[in-house]
Design a protein around this motif. Sequence first.
Motif, PDB file in Angstrom:
ATOM      1  N   UNK A   1       0.811  -1.216   0.000  1.00 38.90           N
ATOM      2  CA  UNK A   1       0.000   0.000   0.000  1.00 38.90           C
ATOM      3  C   UNK A   1       0.838   1.257   0.000  1.00 38.90           C
ATOM      4  N   UNK A   2       2.017   1.160   0.604  1.00 36.38           N
ATOM      5  CA  UNK A   2       2.833   2.366   0.709  1.00 36.38           C
ATOM      6  C   UNK A   2       4.037   2.246  -0.199  1.00 36.38           C
ATOM      7  N   UNK A   3       4.102   3.197  -1.097  1.00 35.12           N
ATOM      8  CA  UNK A   3       5.137   3.135  -2.103  1.00 35.12           C
ATOM      9  C   UNK A   3       6.539   3.167  -1.496  1.00 35.12           C
ATOM     10  N   UNK A   4       6.737   3.976  -0.454  1.00 35.39           N
ATOM     11  CA  UNK A   4       8.082   4.082   0.118  1.00 35.39           C
ATOM     12  C   UNK A   4       8.533   2.746   0.710  1.00 35.39           C
ATOM     13  N   UNK A   5       7.602   2.051   1.384  1.00 35.06           N
ATOM     14  CA  UNK A   5       7.934   0.765   1.997  1.00 35.06           C
ATOM     15  C   UNK A   5       8.232  -0.267   0.905  1.00 35.06           C
ATOM     16  N   UNK A   6       7.380  -0.258  -0.115  1.00 34.59           N
ATOM     17  CA  UNK A   6       7.555  -1.200  -1.222  1.00 34.59           C
ATOM     18  C   UNK A   6       8.907  -0.986  -1.898  1.00 34.59           C
ATOM     19  N   UNK A   7       9.219   0.273  -2.170  1.00 30.88           N
ATOM     20  CA  UNK A   7      10.496   0.580  -2.820  1.00 30.88           C
ATOM     21  C   UNK A   7      11.660   0.213  -1.913  1.00 30.88           C
ATOM     22  N   UNK A   8      11.451   0.380  -0.602  1.00 31.55           N
ATOM     23  CA  UNK A   8      12.489   0.020   0.354  1.00 31.55           C
ATOM     24  C   UNK A   8      12.839  -1.456   0.235  1.00 31.55           C
ATOM     25  N   UNK A   9      11.809  -2.296   0.211  1.00 28.29           N
ATOM     26  CA  UNK A   9      12.053  -3.739   0.134  1.00 28.29           C
ATOM     27  C   UNK A   9      12.648  -4.113  -1.226  1.00 28.29           C
ATOM     28  N   UNK A  10      12.074  -3.551  -2.298  1.00 24.26           N
ATOM     29  CA  UNK A  10      12.584  -3.879  -3.636  1.00 24.26           C
ATOM     30  C   UNK A  10      14.047  -3.457  -3.760  1.00 24.26           C
ATOM     31  N   UNK A  11      14.356  -2.291  -3.182  1.00 21.25           N
ATOM     32  CA  UNK A  11      15.736  -1.803  -3.225  1.00 21.25           C
ATOM     33  C   UNK A  11      16.674  -2.731  -2.456  1.00 21.25           C
ATOM     34  N   UNK A  12      16.182  -3.242  -1.322  1.00 18.92           N
ATOM     35  CA  UNK A  12      17.015  -4.169  -0.551  1.00 18.92           C
ATOM     36  C   UNK A  12      17.223  -5.456  -1.327  1.00 18.92           C
ATOM     37  N   UNK A  13      16.162  -5.886  -2.007  1.00 21.75           N
ATOM     38  CA  UNK A  13      16.276  -7.124  -2.798  1.00 21.75           C
ATOM     39  C   UNK A  13      17.375  -6.964  -3.833  1.00 21.75           C
ATOM     40  N   UNK A  14      17.446  -5.766  -4.396  1.00 20.96           N
ATOM     41  CA  UNK A  14      18.441  -5.496  -5.417  1.00 20.96           C
ATOM     42  C   UNK A  14      19.856  -5.719  -4.871  1.00 20.96           C
ATOM     43  N   UNK A  15      20.098  -5.238  -3.651  1.00 18.57           N
ATOM     44  CA  UNK A  15      21.454  -5.412  -3.128  1.00 18.57           C
ATOM     45  C   UNK A  15      21.647  -6.772  -2.465  1.00 18.57           C
ATOM     46  N   UNK A  16      20.542  -7.369  -1.952  1.00 15.09           N
ATOM     47  CA  UNK A  16      20.691  -8.641  -1.244  1.00 15.09           C
ATOM     48  C   UNK A  16      20.726  -9.836  -2.180  1.00 15.09           C
ATOM     49  N   UNK A  17      20.136  -9.687  -3.365  1.00 15.53           N
ATOM     50  CA  UNK A  17      20.049 -10.824  -4.289  1.00 15.53           C
ATOM     51  C   UNK A  17      21.438 -11.402  -4.505  1.00 15.53           C
ATOM     52  N   UNK A  18      21.572 -12.715  -4.376  1.00 15.64           N
ATOM     53  CA  UNK A  18      22.884 -13.317  -4.549  1.00 15.64           C
ATOM     54  C   UNK A  18      23.458 -12.951  -5.922  1.00 15.64           C
ATOM     55  N   UNK A  19      24.666 -12.466  -5.902  1.00 12.42           N
ATOM     56  CA  UNK A  19      25.287 -12.091  -7.172  1.00 12.42           C
ATOM     57  C   UNK A  19      25.700 -13.365  -7.890  1.00 12.42           C
ATOM     58  N   UNK A  20      25.130 -13.587  -9.036  1.00 15.40           N
ATOM     59  CA  UNK A  20      25.638 -14.687  -9.847  1.00 15.40           C
ATOM     60  C   UNK A  20      25.796 -14.125 -11.242  1.00 15.40           C
ATOM     61  N   UNK A  21      26.860 -14.531 -11.876  1.00 14.36           N
ATOM     62  CA  UNK A  21      27.164 -13.919 -13.165  1.00 14.36           C
ATOM     63  C   UNK A  21      26.089 -14.256 -14.187  1.00 14.36           C
ATOM     64  N   UNK A  22      25.472 -15.429 -14.044  1.00 12.02           N
ATOM     65  CA  UNK A  22      24.573 -15.897 -15.094  1.00 12.02           C
ATOM     66  C   UNK A  22      23.146 -15.378 -15.015  1.00 12.02           C
ATOM     67  N   UNK A  23      22.737 -14.846 -13.866  1.00 11.01           N
ATOM     68  CA  UNK A  23      21.339 -14.443 -13.726  1.00 11.01           C
ATOM     69  C   UNK A  23      21.268 -12.972 -13.340  1.00 11.01           C
ATOM     70  N   UNK A  24      20.453 -12.243 -14.075  1.00 17.94           N
ATOM     71  CA  UNK A  24      20.308 -10.825 -13.755  1.00 17.94           C
ATOM     72  C   UNK A  24      18.931 -10.549 -13.186  1.00 17.94           C
ATOM     73  N   UNK A  25      18.903  -9.581 -12.288  1.00 16.20           N
ATOM     74  CA  UNK A  25      17.632  -9.187 -11.689  1.00 16.20           C
ATOM     75  C   UNK A  25      17.254  -7.801 -12.218  1.00 16.20           C
TER      76      UNK A  25
END
Length: 751
Positions: A717-741
């Motif tokens: 419901x809240x854009x700031x919270x949603x963006x917060x989580x999505x932004x964290x996912x961006x940095x937390x997502x395991x870095x693998x050379x073969x898969x891009x997020x």
Amino acid sequence: MHRGKGGFAQVIVPSPLKAPLTYEVPPDLSDRLQVGMRVAVPFGRRTVTGLVLEFVAETRLEKVKKILEVLDEQPVLNSSLIRLCEWTAKYYLSSIGEVLATVLPPHLRKETPRIVALNAGKFPQCGGLQEKILAALRAGKTTPTVKALARRFFDTGFYRALDGLEKMGAVNIRERATRQARKTRLNPAAQEAIEPPVRREFSLTAEQGRALAKVNDRLARGGYEPFFLYGVTGSGKTEIYLRAMEEARRAGKRSLILIPEISLTPQLLDRLHERFPGRVGVLHSALTPAERRVQWQEVVRGNVDVVLGARSAVFAPISELGLLVVDEEHDPSYKQEEGLRYNARDLAVVRAKLVDCPVLLGSATPAIESFENCRSGRYTLLELTQRVEQRPLPEAITVDLREKTWQNRKSPAGKTTAAVPLSPLLKDALQENLARGLQSLIFLNRRGFANFLQCRLCGFVLRCGHCSVAMTFHRARQKVLCHHCGADKPASDQCPTCGQPTLLPVGAGTEQLEEELRQLLPGARVARMDRDSTGQRGSQEKLIRRWEKGEIDVLVGTQMITKGHDVSGVTLVGAVLADLSLNVPDFRAAERTFQLLSQVAGRAGRGREPGRVIIQTYNPEHYTFAHVLSHDYKGFFAAELEFRRALSYPPFTRLAHLRCEGVKAQEVEAKAKLLGNWLREQCRQPKYSGIEVLGPAPAPINKLRGRYRWQILLKGNQSAVLLGLAGEAQSAAPRSSGVRLHIDVDPYNML
Ligand code: ADP
Ligand code: ZN
């Protein structure tokens, strides 16, 4: 703590990966240097071009390099535009470098050529190739670029040799700074080529007058206000845009008008040239690099009063901006789907807020989100309920395709069975319209001859090798094409599994429809408009001009024909397969269908003759059609809003779409699942408790251009919270050379 006399500057290099860096401003440059100018700065061992984002008085850094040179005489981006870029980077979870790579035209951001300069001294430790390079440098009159030198020493060891020379101090390699090009004139021939029609004088209708007065009032008082001009097709919205822009100019302000696709609306450009002679700038992706450079400079220098552009023009470097207009604000082409995924309509509103000026969004078929903003009072609603000169809206009916006994024509075995469903009603109407010398518009949102090729013995369907979709048959070219990646193959009727000549075309496209109409209407001037027919530069505009002049009797086309044209001879509109857009697995399918059909219907009856609309569908009971027939947007909005509320989709929630992509199916799936688990884990935290995680699941188009795709949808419901989580996912997502997020905020296309 380091304190320099001229202070420090935050400089960004236009590239997705880089963060702003701090440089010292040497005292001799501090007078000239302004925010938004480009500078040459040392970067590692190289010199690169960067843009000054802001000045800071001091820095914590111990060692700070100096700016070498100022490259512009005036800022290429003004401060509110820089703030828009920063806002964009933050909201769309991108980087300022990537935003600038979208905003700055290529000539301003391209890597400057690197040159090789010879140093004095003797370097006895040189190898043979290095000696030769030094000799060439001594003999040359100018300092050559690395590339030019590499061409002369066509040797695999060249770069290593040059590197060695640089290390031993024999040469310096640096970038040659390119300055802002000298003033270039707009090509006067190009401007004259467009013959502006004589301006028709008329007074505004009462509704138009009231709407314009509100915008003008805001222009006079100054400040931000978002307006929404909701007016039925042909109600004279464009006239209001133009008059408001004239008003802004009288106040010494400039305007920006965005439209979905410039080549589809040459009329609007005519009207702008007529009202702002010699003061119109045009920015869109179909310009050649040279044209784009000229247009950009004209805008930066303030030589134009109005700028007309498509999506990316929302970043046009206009100063003294006083009004933004977004025509057909519902159009999906305002959404950028690759690279920096932004919505230009939404950014126009943000830009207006940053500049503190009014913004005017307009449509006959508002996006649900936008109309909800009107209902909730966030936007000031301006309404035009009547067409100009009391012209009636066209009369519309549906034809039920399920009762298609008329369609079961027997065709000889092995021949085409993929007939276009043309009901007797539509056929009669076409013939009658032609006999009366009037124009007809026939809409089918699928190009090509047949939807796909299928074996009538084994059921095999010919698919793209790179994408999980069927290939479309294009008969004129004798090819099958993938409409997603563009791959093609020669067409054949040979089934790869049976080895028999049993592949048959299934499902009709515009190419086939055009052919059927030629047979049905001998002597009629039939033309087709879709991406296949309008590939060449300018061909689209020529086609529209012929259509406007009445030189075409029947125009067949995809969604391209639904947009904006105002042609008074059009009295019949047919939608051949109105369900196509309804069957897309997307929560906006009904909205999109309503918009397409209402817009194409709106092309009819804009002249003296009333219009008629025939919509063929397999699903006439669907609520969308009833509202299209009665031209009842508000009724549609109410129904659609209930559906959105029940399933908690926008405007009741915000969405962020996460897509994992890679060439190895298993890796992509594994990473998507890891990410999904991680997200669910995060959502246990109270701050993320309102967020819903859907998926991971394979994307509807599971493979595209050879890459497998899995997706996760975040709802909140809240854009700031949603963006917060999505932004964290961006940095937390395991870095693998073969898969891009990829993360898409406020997504449109989730296929
Ligand atoms: P919309 O953008 O709402 O579809 P337009 O602004 O293109 O409509 O207007 C449709 C046509 O009506 C245009 O040819 C325009 O010049 C003309 N028009 C607009 N306002 C008036 C008016 N007040 N009186 C007569 N004709 C008008
Ligand atoms: Zn493909």
